[in-house]
Structures are given as C-alpha cells and as structure tokens.
Scaffold this motif. Sequence first.
Motif, PDB file in Angstrom:
ATOM      1  N   SER A   1      40.054  11.579   3.382  1.00  0.00           N
ATOM      2  CA  SER A   1      40.560  12.720   2.606  1.00  0.00           C
ATOM      3  C   SER A   1      39.808  12.870   1.291  1.00  0.00           C
TER       4      SER A   1
ATOM      5  N   CYS B   1      36.459  14.485   1.991  1.00  0.00           N
ATOM      6  CA  CYS B   1      36.633  15.923   2.251  1.00  0.00           C
ATOM      7  C   CYS B   1      36.729  16.689   0.934  1.00  0.00           C
ATOM      8  N   ALA B   2      37.472  16.129  -0.013  1.00  0.00           N
ATOM      9  CA  ALA B   2      37.603  16.778  -1.316  1.00  0.00           C
ATOM     10  C   ALA B   2      36.277  16.774  -2.061  1.00  0.00           C
TER      11      ALA B   2
ATOM     12  N   ARG C   1      33.314  16.917  -0.705  1.00  0.00           N
ATOM     13  CA  ARG C   1      32.479  17.945  -0.087  1.00  0.00           C
ATOM     14  C   ARG C   1      32.879  19.341  -0.552  1.00  0.00           C
ATOM     15  N   ASP C   2      34.186  19.546  -0.750  1.00  0.00           N
ATOM     16  CA  ASP C   2      34.640  20.846  -1.272  1.00  0.00           C
ATOM     17  C   ASP C   2      34.105  21.071  -2.681  1.00  0.00           C
ATOM     18  N   ALA C   3      34.085  20.009  -3.487  1.00  0.00           N
ATOM     19  CA  ALA C   3      33.619  20.129  -4.866  1.00  0.00           C
ATOM     20  C   ALA C   3      32.098  20.201  -4.954  1.00  0.00           C
ATOM     21  N   GLU C   4      31.410  19.483  -4.082  1.00  0.00           N
ATOM     22  CA  GLU C   4      29.947  19.432  -4.080  1.00  0.00           C
ATOM     23  C   GLU C   4      29.437  19.690  -2.665  1.00  0.00           C
ATOM     24  N   PRO C   5      29.378  20.957  -2.242  1.00  0.00           N
ATOM     25  CA  PRO C   5      29.063  21.284  -0.844  1.00  0.00           C
ATOM     26  C   PRO C   5      27.657  20.913  -0.392  1.00  0.00           C
TER      27      PRO C   5
ATOM     28  N   SER D   1      39.227   9.474  -7.961  1.00  0.00           N
ATOM     29  CA  SER D   1      40.136   9.682  -6.841  1.00  0.00           C
ATOM     30  C   SER D   1      40.834   8.383  -6.438  1.00  0.00           C
TER      31      SER D   1
END
Length: 291
Positions: free
Chosen positions: A108, A111-112, A114-118, A285
């Motif tokens: 998890s 995943c977060a 990757r959302d912040a740094e695609p 995190s």
Amino acid sequence: MNWDFIRTFIAVVDTGSLSGASERLGISQPSVGRHITELETSLDVTLFTRGRSGMILSEAGLRLIDDARAMSYEADQFALKAASNKSRIKGTVRITASEFISAYILPSILCALRDAEPEIDIELIATDSTDNLLSRDADLAIRMFRPTQNDLITRKVNKLSLGTYATQEYLQKFGTPFKPEDLNQHRMVGYDRKNIILDGMKAMGLSSNRDMFAYRTDNPLVYLQLVLSGAGVGFCANVLAKKHPELIAILPELHIPPLEMWLTTHQEVRTNLRIRRTVDFLADSLTKLSL
C-alpha cells in the motif's frame, strides 16, 4: 572544510550528545566524535566542553552555531534549486526488504509512492538475506535489525509488536494454554533454521529447542498459513493478526519484545534525488503506521 563535519556539529548541538547525533545521522558514535575533533582542529577552536551532562557549547561554538545553521539552510536551497532544473523525478529505485515486510507492509505504501511520483519505478527484492545493500544489489533496505556498517545511513522508523495466537478451531480441539509453561503440551509452529523464536523464548526465560515445534518453516507466508489452518500455536505480528478474526490472542502475560524496523541506504542518497525522495517517503509512511 568537510560539509559532513558541519552537519555533525549541528546534530550534536541539537541532541546534546554524541550518541544522540549518532542516532540522528545514522553513523557510529566514534565517527561523530572524530568529525567534531577534526572540525575543531581545522578551525583551531574548542566547540564543546564535555561533561557528565553531555556536550555543552563553548563560547566559540555559540558564536559559530548560527552560521552553521545558515550553511545548512543554504545547502538545502542548493539541492532544491538543482532539483528544479529537472522537470520530474524519474528512474528506478531497487528496494530490498524481508519477505514479511514486502508482502504485508510495503504494497500500500508503494502504491501511494507511485501516485505521488508516477515516474519512479520500483523494483522490490523480497528476501531475508542481508547482503543485498552491501553488494550494491539494492538502493535501500528495510530490515528488522540495525545495520552496523559505517558507510551506510540508517534510521529507525518503527517497531513491530508481536503476540501469541491460535485459531478458535485449534483451541477447541486441544485446549487453551493459560501459562507459558503450557506451551510444552501444545503443537507449535516455529522456524526451521532461523533462531528468532528460540532466542526470543530464551530471553523470556522459557526453555526452548527446535524439537518443540511440530511444524517448522522459514517462509513467513507459509508460517502464517499454517497458523491460520489450525496447525498449532504461533507468534504473529499484531497488525497482521487483526486482519484475521479467526486468530485468537492467547497468553497476554507473555511479553514478546518488539522487532525494530530500520531503513538503510548508501551515502549517495544525499546527492541522488530519486533515491532521497523514495527514502523520505518510505520513512514518513512507515513511521506513521500503528504496528
């Protein structure tokens, strides 16, 4: 002048001791002491008076600390301006972590990230082997112990609490152990070659040997499934047991020492923006998790 010495100087001032600076910077205490000594030698001043109450700034140190902090601020601004010359942070970061952390804690969080740094790609090495970081097979590592190599930067990010569990089905079939000594009369799930459980039981004053385990495996995923299937009594992370209501907590008086979680990387993290961003994101995190 070595910039690392200035960073160490500030850390000692902020924490009040060599040991505190050592923990903050992730370097050994002797290295902290050497940095201070070499800085004092290069400046030809005494920065601290050393006493029972810790490291106290001398008059010369008091005159210099504000300038040192200003240098630290300017260094951060330098890094930010250098980063702004790149449109995006992108590339691959290789992470090595234990099989348990890789399977149950990191998904998890990654995943977060990757959302912040695609444009940061993650390669995750799930292994309990400890040589990946030293052999440069990974950029950073998450381990349940503190690495001691001086050329690595490490910080403690959390602690993993543990408990003793069995399924309701198992307890109905074999009874509930009410005191630690009762475990000798129960089927237990343990590790095969790892000594973590044995060492932990010895530390709690319990007699233990590998023969007491009816089932033995070093794979944490298989270990959990054995306990969930009702094979026997096992030791599980509390955060994981909460996700499986079929597991019943037993022997609350058996206080199992928590496992410390350490995030470790190479010295190059200071100059590699991609790795530094990943390290900072993971540290933030993991620290916030209730484990």
